[in-house]
Design a protein around this motif. Structure first.
Motif, PDB file in Angstrom:
ATOM      1  N   ASP A  48     -26.885  46.413  -7.324  1.00  0.00           N
ATOM      2  CA  ASP A  48     -26.273  45.988  -6.065  1.00  0.00           C
ATOM      3  C   ASP A  48     -25.198  44.933  -6.310  1.00  0.00           C
ATOM      4  N   TRP A  49     -25.465  44.012  -7.237  1.00  0.00           N
ATOM      5  CA  TRP A  49     -24.507  42.957  -7.561  1.00  0.00           C
ATOM      6  C   TRP A  49     -23.219  43.567  -8.109  1.00  0.00           C
ATOM      7  N   ILE A  74     -28.483  38.054  -3.809  1.00  0.00           N
ATOM      8  CA  ILE A  74     -28.900  38.752  -5.023  1.00  0.00           C
ATOM      9  C   ILE A  74     -28.880  37.803  -6.213  1.00  0.00           C
ATOM     10  N   ASN A 125     -31.289  44.722  -7.909  1.00  0.00           N
ATOM     11  CA  ASN A 125     -30.407  43.585  -7.648  1.00  0.00           C
ATOM     12  C   ASN A 125     -29.178  43.613  -8.558  1.00  0.00           C
ATOM     13  N   LYS A 165     -37.130  45.716  -8.981  1.00  0.00           N
ATOM     14  CA  LYS A 165     -36.306  44.910  -8.069  1.00  0.00           C
ATOM     15  C   LYS A 165     -35.132  44.273  -8.812  1.00  0.00           C
ATOM     16  N   GLU A 166     -35.335  43.855 -10.053  1.00  0.00           N
ATOM     17  CA  GLU A 166     -34.240  43.247 -10.796  1.00  0.00           C
ATOM     18  C   GLU A 166     -33.140  44.273 -11.086  1.00  0.00           C
ATOM     19  N   SER A 219     -31.833  35.653  -6.183  1.00  0.00           N
ATOM     20  CA  SER A 219     -32.993  36.435  -6.569  1.00  0.00           C
ATOM     21  C   SER A 219     -33.037  36.624  -8.086  1.00  0.00           C
ATOM     22  N   LEU A 220     -31.869  36.807  -8.689  1.00  0.00           N
ATOM     23  CA  LEU A 220     -31.805  37.020 -10.135  1.00  0.00           C
ATOM     24  C   LEU A 220     -32.126  35.747 -10.906  1.00  0.00           C
TER      25      LEU A 220
END
Length: 101
Positions: free
Chosen positions: A31-32, A95, A28, A24-25, A98-99
């Motif tokens: 995506d970032w 994101i 993210n 997931k990281e 989330s990070l």
């Protein structure tokens, strides 16, 4: 040059590994990077549209109908991009939060 390298790295990770789906990281982070690049591209387009608008504006005051119509199109296109920018920024902030975890 640097942004092209980052985009190519992200594309290679997505295309040639399972990291994007499995971590997931990593997802993210990729995506970032992609969202950041889209935001920059949209900002450049907004600047170009605004510049074109400012060039056309004086002639429109003289009553040139075709240019007035183009100004309306530019405004709509710019406003649509502003809305898209807000959506992209919202996704990017999600994101980033989330990070931070």
């Amino acid at each position: 040059m640097e942004k092209k390298v980052m985009i190519r790295l992200c594309a290679k990770i997505v295309a040639e590994t399972d990291l994007y789906e499995m971590d997931k990281e990593v997802q993210n982070l990729i995506d970032w990077v992609c969202l950041s690049e889209q935001i920059k591209e949209n900002n450049n387009t907004i600047r170009n549209l605004t510049g074109e608008y400012k060039k056309i504006e004086p002639d429109c005051r003289e009553g040139v109908q075709a240019q007035l119509e183009r100004m309306k199109e530019l405004c709509k296109e710019r406003n649509d991009l502003y809305e898209k920018q807000n959506d992209l920024k919202g996704q990017k902030q999600k994101i980033e939060k989330s990070l931070e975890r």
